[in-house]
Design an enzyme around this catalytic site. Structure first.
Site, PDB file in Angstrom:
ATOM      1  CG  ASP A 210      10.605   9.179  -1.660  1.00 34.07           C
ATOM      2  OD1 ASP A 210      10.570   7.943  -1.846  1.00 34.07           O
ATOM      3  OD2 ASP A 210       9.642   9.829  -1.191  1.00 34.07           O
TER       4      ASP A 210
ATOM      5  CG  ASP B  36       4.494  12.030  -1.077  1.00 33.14           C
ATOM      6  OD1 ASP B  36       5.108  12.002  -2.160  1.00 33.14           O
ATOM      7  OD2 ASP B  36       3.850  11.067  -0.659  1.00 33.14           O
TER       8      ASP B  36
HETATM    9  C1  GLA Z   1       4.494   7.189  -2.013  1.00 35.21           C
HETATM   10  C2  GLA Z   1       5.358   7.755  -0.902  1.00 35.21           C
HETATM   11  C3  GLA Z   1       6.484   8.615  -1.488  1.00 35.21           C
HETATM   12  C4  GLA Z   1       7.248   7.848  -2.555  1.00 35.21           C
HETATM   13  C5  GLA Z   1       6.287   7.250  -3.564  1.00 35.21           C
HETATM   14  C6  GLA Z   1       6.959   6.362  -4.589  1.00 35.21           C
HETATM   15  O1  GLA Z   1       3.786   8.202  -2.660  1.00 35.21           O
HETATM   16  O2  GLA Z   1       4.581   8.551  -0.042  1.00 35.21           O
HETATM   17  O3  GLA Z   1       7.348   9.029  -0.450  1.00 35.21           O
HETATM   18  O4  GLA Z   1       8.049   6.861  -1.966  1.00 35.21           O
HETATM   19  O5  GLA Z   1       5.271   6.482  -2.940  1.00 35.21           O
HETATM   20  O6  GLA Z   1       7.802   7.097  -5.409  1.00 35.21           O
END
Ligand code: GLA
Length: 409
Positions: free
Chosen positions: A54, A194
């Site tokens: 992301d 997220d």
């Molecule tokens: C965490 C971060 C997300 C993403 C994941 C890995 O959960 O909050 O934004 O980068 O790691 O995919």
């Protein structure tokens, strides 16, 4: 049809009601009786493909789960924002919310609510009580869930909007507030996955989100045939604790090196793979390995989506398992516990694939399986995990939860 409760071990509507009643007591015990108490819910999420893409502008494929954050709230005439959870309370002047995080759980709701300061009605206060059943720091996005639940509660309580408000613009605004709270206030350089997964997910679907353009669509995952299992290793590591931000910085280092010859490049995922390969030898071992994971994962995620759309869930699952190997060997965010869980799960007939989910460094693995492999998966995981680590790992099954909403008793 699948009986809904079988898929809702996390937060059935009955459990959500029980929790809301507890929170009503928590709130009135902490801040006194009175006012109309309203109830809000936001789910957590599990990510199946697109690990650490992301913040590199690539695609991700998360799904909301039937666990999340419940908020009970009311407006008051105190001019104060009062927040309480089962852990502790925090009370602030609504017009002078803190400028810096305190390292407490309420940093997340404060980070959201402070964005409303300019349009805060004079003399109005907000009381919010928080609870939920997402394990904290387990990679199921408890922080985005708290932020979106806060943004929804604050919007509907302060704006006086109705519970039926499903305005797409309002949803997008809440997602933006959650993102700003985590990035700008709490200081975690998280990507957009997220809050988007929590805010825009849909039951029975994976969210296909292109992080560079922020365009998304919903890809069905047949709940009559497949389940998504989430296995908690019980190992916790705080996301804010540097290791995640270091991965973000290492990816930025690779991008900067590529930008020397291509200044217009904005995201690592947009670079031609050949350019990266030509540069890799001049990078540090770590930066080259992080970059290689990103380019491989981008290809795998595109393949995984094609497989799923073509009805080839096994192909999707195989991509998940390859993703784990890369997270272990190239991105170096796995742990022996997570590796054991993935190995145990993928040895079970009917399991299509598995990998760590979330940032890594502990937390959970995610498993895609045929529905009837469920019992065998639980037995195999318990057996192997207990033998090696002397404790159990909890296994839960989901088929995709609801998005954020207000609920009534
Ligand atoms: C965490 C971060 C997300 C993403 C994941 C890995 O959960 O909050 O934004 O980068 O790691 O995919």
């Amino acid at each position: 049809m699948v009986p809904p409760n079988e898929l809702r071990p996390g937060c059935s509507s009955h459990e959500r009601d029980t929790l809301a009643v507890e929170l009503e007591h928590t709130l009135t015990e902490a801040f006194g009786p009175g006012g109309e108490l309203r109830r809000f819910f936001a789910p957590g999420r599990v990510n199946l493909m697109g690990a650490h893409l992301d913040y590199n502008g690539g695609p991700v494929m998360p799904m909301p789960v039937d666990r999340g954050t419940v908020v009970v709230g009311r407006t008051t005439g105190t001019g104060r924002v009062r927040l309480v959870s089962t852990r502790e309370a925090g009370t602030f002047d609504a017009r002078a919310l803190p400028d810096a995080p305190a390292g407490r759980w309420y940093d997340y709701p404060v980070g959201v609510v402070r964005q409303l300061a300019e349009r805060w009605p004079a003399g109005v206060g907000l009381d919010l009580a928080f609870g939920g059943d997402l394990p904290i720091g387990a990679g199921l996005s408890s922080s985005a869930s708290i932020c979106i639940a806060t943004a929804l509660a604050a919007d509907l309580l302060l704006g006086g909007t109705q519970a039926t408000d499903a305005d797409a613009e309002a949803d997008a605004r809440r997602v933006a507030r959650a993102l700003e709270a985590e990035r700008e206030f709490v200081g975690v350089q998280c990507g957009i996955m997220d809050p988007f997964a929590v805010g825009f997910g849909r039951p029975g679907h994976l969210l296909w989100l292109e992080c560079r353009t922020r365009r998304f669509e919903h890809v069905p995952l047949d709940p009559e045939r497949y389940l998504v299992g989430v296995i908690d290793s019980g190992v916790r590591r705080e996301l804010a604790a540097g290791a995640f931000n270091r991965r973000v910085a290492q990816c930025a280092e690779v991008l900067e090196a590529l930008q020397r010859d291509a200044p217009e490049l904005e995201w690592l995922c947009d670079a031609p793979r050949a350019d990266f390969e030509a540069l890799a030898l001049s990078l540090s071992r770590e930066a080259a390995a992080r970059g290689r994971h990103v380019f491989d994962e981008l290809e795998r995620t595109l393949e995984a989506r094609r497989a799923l759309v073509a009805g080839d869930a096994a192909g999707f699952g195989a991509a998940m398992t390859r993703s784990h190997a890369s997270l272990r060997d190239l991105f170096e965010v796995s742990t022996p516990e997570l590796d054991e869980l993935v190995d145990a799960a993928t040895a079970v007939p009917g399991v299509l694939g598995s990998r760590l989910t979330g940032a890594g460094f502990g937390g959970c693995t995610v498993v895609l399986l045929e529905r009837d492999a469920r019992a065998a998966l639980v037995a195999a995981v318990n057996d192997r995990y207990r033998t090696r680590f002397g404790r159990d790992a909890t296994v839960e099954f989901f088929a995709g939860g609801d998005g954020p909403h207000e609920f009534t008793r």
